[in-house]
Enzyme design. Structure first.
Site, PDB file in Angstrom:
ATOM      1  N   GLU A   1      -4.066   7.319  -4.975  1.00  0.00           N
ATOM      2  CA  GLU A   1      -4.423   6.660  -6.237  1.00  0.00           C
ATOM      3  C   GLU A   1      -5.856   7.024  -6.627  1.00  0.00           C
ATOM      4  OE1 GLU A   1      -3.824   2.448  -5.890  1.00  0.00           O
ATOM      5  OE2 GLU A   1      -1.788   2.672  -5.153  1.00  0.00           O
TER       6      GLU A   1
ATOM      7  N   ARG B   1       0.849  -1.188   0.000  1.00  0.00           N
ATOM      8  CA  ARG B   1       0.000   0.000   0.000  1.00  0.00           C
ATOM      9  C   ARG B   1       0.886   1.239   0.000  1.00  0.00           C
ATOM     10  NH1 ARG B   1      -3.501  -2.706  -1.553  1.00  0.00           N
ATOM     11  NH2 ARG B   1      -5.563  -3.054  -0.682  1.00  0.00           N
TER      12      ARG B   1
ATOM     13  N   HIS C   1      -1.093   0.020  -9.923  1.00  0.00           N
ATOM     14  CA  HIS C   1      -1.736  -0.924  -8.992  1.00  0.00           C
ATOM     15  C   HIS C   1      -2.264  -2.155  -9.750  1.00  0.00           C
ATOM     16  CE1 HIS C   1      -3.761  -1.123  -4.798  1.00  0.00           C
ATOM     17  NE2 HIS C   1      -3.595  -2.352  -5.278  1.00  0.00           N
TER      18      HIS C   1
HETATM   19  C1  DGY Z   1      -5.500  -6.135  -2.816  1.00  0.00           C
HETATM   20  O1  DGY Z   1      -6.017  -7.226  -3.007  1.00  0.00           O
HETATM   21  O2  DGY Z   1      -5.368  -5.646  -1.695  1.00  0.00           O
HETATM   22  C2  DGY Z   1      -5.048  -5.394  -4.024  1.00  0.00           C
HETATM   23  O3  DGY Z   1      -4.298  -4.281  -3.679  1.00  0.00           O
HETATM   24  C3  DGY Z   1      -6.241  -4.977  -4.874  1.00  0.00           C
HETATM   25  O4  DGY Z   1      -7.098  -4.219  -4.096  1.00  0.00           O
END
Ligand code: DGY
Length: 349
Positions: A271, A242, A291
């Protein structure tokens, strides 16, 4: 037979087009309302969608907070995330209200680890810079000293966090001839793939540092200027977890000063980043992706499928297959447990 019909449970889905057959199957059993906008719903729009629902299927980027739970009303029994990460969820409030919250472990670790490995190779070998030069017509001649990167074989990979994705990356790194070490705040164990090391030692001794912690109050900004200063000037930082875990300003400064060789980010704060002149998108030694860690057709379909199965299970009166760690799998109020659950999420690596 009387004319009365039994009301089917209502399920809201926060996006219009989701891969796989999960949402279609939900629609055969429940009264499904899916968001139809081309852009993701705002919090207010999502609140409107969820009113009176028993189930809600959302993405990791949707906020599931007290206001949304209020808007849903007392019938809400399950919120199923089609994501592994759940930093957008107010876990304690959901537990207080007896709402089961589920996520999608197990189905995306390998796919996301592939992207982490790709970022390591792209950043260390400076592959996007070569591609950009080629596209600009700047490949004048084969030169022994052009487009030089750093090897991955023989390099040490340091994993911050040691969950499913980190372990899947450790397996890949072994195949590339890397040594692997990891740091996890509580599970201080070595295994066949990797040895546990203290956090500072990991930063000082790794050639590649890859971030795999969830975003919590504890991990926010955990890779900032002091941590980057501990890393080798020849090191690469990779983040597929993240955005908020890495201090992006500090990272840009370290790259510009030459205090760090390179970095690869699949995740960023704020994002989506849409400004083409954004410094984070234009730093030469920084590889950025939008992402896409879990973005294969099969994996995204599996994530939606698992979210749908969680909704079906709870609305059928069965335990959810994959509730958030440390949270109940069946709906119902858990008075007094909320602070414990919040603390547990905050400290989970
Ligand atoms: C997750 O699965 O956490 C990915 O970042 C997609 O949201």
């Amino acid at each position: 037979m009387s004319g009365t019909s039994v009301r089917r449970p209502r399920v809201a889905v926060s996006r219009t087009a989701l891969p796989g057959g999960g949402v279609g199957r939900l629609a055969t059993r429940f009264d499904v309302t899916a968001w139809t906008g081309t852009q993701p719903p705002t919090p207010a729009e999502l609140a409107g969608l969820v009113q009176g629902c028993e189930g809600l299927l959302v993405l990791g980027s949707d906020r599931v907070d007290a206001a949304l739970l209020d808007a849903a009303g007392p019938d809400l029994r399950v919120v199923a995330l089609a994501s592994m990460g759940y930093d957008g969820v107010d876990v304690a409030t959901a537990a207080e209200r007896g709402v089961v919250v589920t996520h999608t472990p197990h189905v995306l670790a390998d796919t996301t680890a592939d992207v982490a490995m790709a970022l390591i190779l792209m950043a260390r070998r400076r592959l996007p810079a070569g591609m950009d030069a080629l596209r600009r017509g700047e490949w004048g001649a084969f030169r022994m000293d052009a487009f030089l990167g750093l090897d991955v074989q023989g390099a040490t990979l340091g994993l911050i966090g040691y969950g499913q994705i980190a372990r899947a990356l450790a397996r890949r790194a072994a195949g590339f001839g890397m040594r692997v070490q990891h740091h996890h705040p509580r599970r201080r164990e070595d295994d066949q793939l990797s040895r546990w090391v203290p956090f500072d030692e990991l930063l000082r001794t790794s050639d590649v540092v890859s971030v795999h912690t969830p975003l919590t109050e504890e991990t926010k900004g955990m890779i900032g200027a002091p941590e980057l200063a501990l890393m080798k000037t020849t090191a690469t930082l990779v983040n597929t977890g993240r955005g908020g875990v890495v201090d992006e300003e500090a990272l840009l400064t370290a790259l510009r000063r030459g205090d760090l060789h390179s970095a690869g980010l699949d995740v960023m704060t704020g994002e989506p980043r849409t400004d083409p002149s954004d410094p984070l998108l234009n730093e030469p030694h920084l590889v950025v992706l939008p992402h896409v860690g879990s973005a294969t057709e099969a994996t995204r379909a599996a994530m939606v499928e698992l979210a749908a199965r969680n909704i079906e299970a709870v609305l059928d009166g069965h335990p959810a297959p994959t509730p958030l760690p440390g949270t109940p799998s069946l709906p119902g109020r858990l008075r007094g447990n909320a602070p414990m659950l919040a603390g547990r999420q905050a400290s989970r690596p």
